[in-house]
Write an enzyme that holds these catalytic residues in place. Structure first.
Site, PDB file in Angstrom:
ATOM      1  N   ASP A 177       0.822  -1.217   0.000  1.00 54.82           N
ATOM      2  CA  ASP A 177       0.000   0.000   0.000  1.00 54.82           C
ATOM      3  C   ASP A 177       0.852   1.261   0.000  1.00 54.82           C
ATOM      4  O   ASP A 177       2.037   1.241   0.366  1.00 54.82           O
ATOM      5  CB  ASP A 177      -0.893   0.035   1.241  1.00 54.82           C
ATOM      6  CG  ASP A 177      -2.096  -0.876   1.135  1.00 54.82           C
ATOM      7  OD1 ASP A 177      -2.137  -1.689   0.191  1.00 54.82           O
ATOM      8  OD2 ASP A 177      -2.985  -0.786   2.004  1.00 54.82           O
ATOM      9  N   HIS A 202      -5.774   3.046  -4.367  1.00 57.38           N
ATOM     10  CA  HIS A 202      -5.857   3.222  -2.910  1.00 57.38           C
ATOM     11  C   HIS A 202      -6.436   4.599  -2.568  1.00 57.38           C
ATOM     12  O   HIS A 202      -6.113   5.183  -1.543  1.00 57.38           O
ATOM     13  CB  HIS A 202      -4.442   3.078  -2.337  1.00 57.38           C
ATOM     14  CG  HIS A 202      -4.384   2.865  -0.846  1.00 57.38           C
ATOM     15  ND1 HIS A 202      -5.268   2.059  -0.159  1.00 57.38           N
ATOM     16  CD2 HIS A 202      -3.512   3.338   0.091  1.00 57.38           C
ATOM     17  CE1 HIS A 202      -4.950   2.059   1.128  1.00 57.38           C
ATOM     18  NE2 HIS A 202      -3.892   2.830   1.309  1.00 57.38           N
ATOM     19  N   HIS A 219      -5.266   9.336   0.547  1.00 58.03           N
ATOM     20  CA  HIS A 219      -5.235   8.514   1.759  1.00 58.03           C
ATOM     21  C   HIS A 219      -6.238   9.000   2.795  1.00 58.03           C
ATOM     22  O   HIS A 219      -6.154   8.658   3.971  1.00 58.03           O
ATOM     23  CB  HIS A 219      -3.836   8.454   2.375  1.00 58.03           C
ATOM     24  CG  HIS A 219      -3.569   7.167   3.100  1.00 58.03           C
ATOM     25  ND1 HIS A 219      -3.484   7.068   4.457  1.00 58.03           N
ATOM     26  CD2 HIS A 219      -3.380   5.892   2.640  1.00 58.03           C
ATOM     27  CE1 HIS A 219      -3.248   5.824   4.821  1.00 58.03           C
ATOM     28  NE2 HIS A 219      -3.175   5.083   3.729  1.00 58.03           N
ATOM     29  N   HIS A 271       3.837  -2.358   2.966  1.00 59.67           N
ATOM     30  CA  HIS A 271       3.839  -0.994   2.430  1.00 59.67           C
ATOM     31  C   HIS A 271       5.134  -0.713   1.671  1.00 59.67           C
ATOM     32  O   HIS A 271       6.212  -1.080   2.131  1.00 59.67           O
ATOM     33  CB  HIS A 271       3.684   0.033   3.563  1.00 59.67           C
ATOM     34  CG  HIS A 271       2.396  -0.098   4.315  1.00 59.67           C
ATOM     35  ND1 HIS A 271       2.208  -1.067   5.285  1.00 59.67           N
ATOM     36  CD2 HIS A 271       1.235   0.607   4.241  1.00 59.67           C
ATOM     37  CE1 HIS A 271       0.973  -0.950   5.778  1.00 59.67           C
ATOM     38  NE2 HIS A 271       0.370   0.041   5.164  1.00 59.67           N
TER      39      HIS A 271
END
Length: 265
Positions: A80, A130, A134, A224
Site C-alpha cells: 500500500d 488506494h 489517503h 507498504h
C-alpha cells in the site's frame, strides 16, 4: 502484532459498548423498560456500524475480497501507499525472488512518481488503487468518496497504466457509500487477513516473522512500499529487505504467491 495504541482503542470501544449495555439493563431493572431497550438497540446498531467501518474482516454488505480459499495453497503479497522512495528496492526484491505482488497505489503518489507506477506494471505486478490522498472514507460524503476514487483512478491512468478493478480503502475503513461507488464502477474492495505492521519499522527480521507466522492458505498480507500518513517515518527499506525471506519461507512451506486477481475467494 497490532500496535498498542490500536489495542487500547479497541479495548476502549468494547468497554464503552459494555457500559452502555449495562446502563440499558440498569434502566430496565428500575422500571424504565423503553429507555433500556432504546439504549441497548442504539448500542447494537452503533456496534454493527463500527464493525462494518473499522473491522476489515467484517463485511455484511458483501462484495469485498477479504481472503482467498483456505483449501488452496495460495497467498497474496500486497503493498500500500506507494509509489515511494523505497519502491524500487521492493520491486528489485520481488524480481530477485521471482514473485508477483499487488500494489495499491495512491493517486497523489502516482502523480509524483509516474515512472514507478509504469515499472510496477512492466514487471508484471498488478496495480490497483488506494484512493487519491489517503483520506479515510467511512465518514466522508458521497461527493468526497466519488472524488477520491475517481482521482485515484485518473492518476494511475495518467501514468500510462490501466488500473486493475481493485481498490483498498485507506486504513481499511469502509462503509455503504464506498460500497455503492465501487459497485457502480465495477471495482472490488480488497481487505487483508494479516497486517504485518511494517510501518512501525520493527526491523526486517521482525517483519519476516510477522508475515510468516501461522501459515495457511488464502492469506492476504498487507505491507507498504510508501507512506500515506503524515507524521510517520516514510522509509520502507526494512520492508524491502524482508521480502526475499518472506517469499522463500512461504514457498518452502508449499505455498504459491499470486496476485489478487488470481486469488480465489
Amino acid at each position: 502484532m497490532m500496535p498498542w495504541r490500536k489495542r487500547l482503542l479497541v479495548a476502549a470501544v468494547v468497554g464503552a459498548a459494555l457500559a452502555l449495555l449495562g446502563a440499558g439493563g440498569a434502566a430496565a431493572a428500575r422500571g424504565h423498560a423503553a429507555v433500556g431497550v432504546a439504549i441497548a438497540a442504539l448500542t447494537i446498531v452503533a456496534g454493527l456500524w463500527a464493525l462494518q467501518a473499522y473491522w476489515v474482516g467484517w463485511d455484511p454488505l458483501g462484495g469485498s475480497l477479504r481472503a482467498g480459499r483456505r483449501d488452496r495453497r495460495e497467498i497474496a503479497l500486497t503493498f500500500d501507499d506507494g509509489p515511494g522512495p523505497d519502491t524500487p528496492a521492493v520491486l528489485d526484491a520481488l524480481d530477485a525472488a521471482r514473485a508477483r505482488a499487488t500494489f495499491f497505489v495512491l493517486g497523489s503518489s502516482a502523480e509524483a512518481r509516474p515512472d514507478l507506477v509504469r515499472e510496477m506494471a512492466r514487471r508484471g505486478h498488478l496495480v490497483g488503487t488506494h484512493g487519491y490522498s489517503h483520506r479515510k472514507l467511512h465518514l466522508a460524503s458521497p461527493e468526497t468518496v466519488e472524488r477520491e476514487v475517481e482521482r485515484g483512478i485518473t492518476a494511475v491512468r495518467a501514468c500510462g497504466v490501466e488500473p486493475a478493478p481493485f481498490l483498498r480503502a485507506p486504513h481499511g475503513f469502509k462503509g455503504p457509500i464506498l460500497s455503492r461507488v465501487l459497485k457502480r464502477r465495477g471495482i472490488r474492495l480488497v481487505g487483508w487477513t494479516r497486517g504485518v505492521w511494517d510501518t512501525e519499522r520493527p526491523g526486517a527480521e521482525a517483519i519476516v516473522e510477522r508475515a510468516c507466522a501461522r501459515m495457511r492458505g488464502g492469506e492476504i498480507l498487507l505491507l507498504h512500499d510508501g507512506c500515506g500518513s503524515y507524521g510517520t517515518d516514510p522509509r520502507r527499506d526494512q520492508t524491502a529487505a524482508a521480502v526475499p525471506a518472506i517469499v522463500r519461507r512461504w514457498r518452502e512451506a508449499g505455498y504459491e504467491l499470486v496476485g489478487i486477481d488470481a486469488l480465489e475467494p
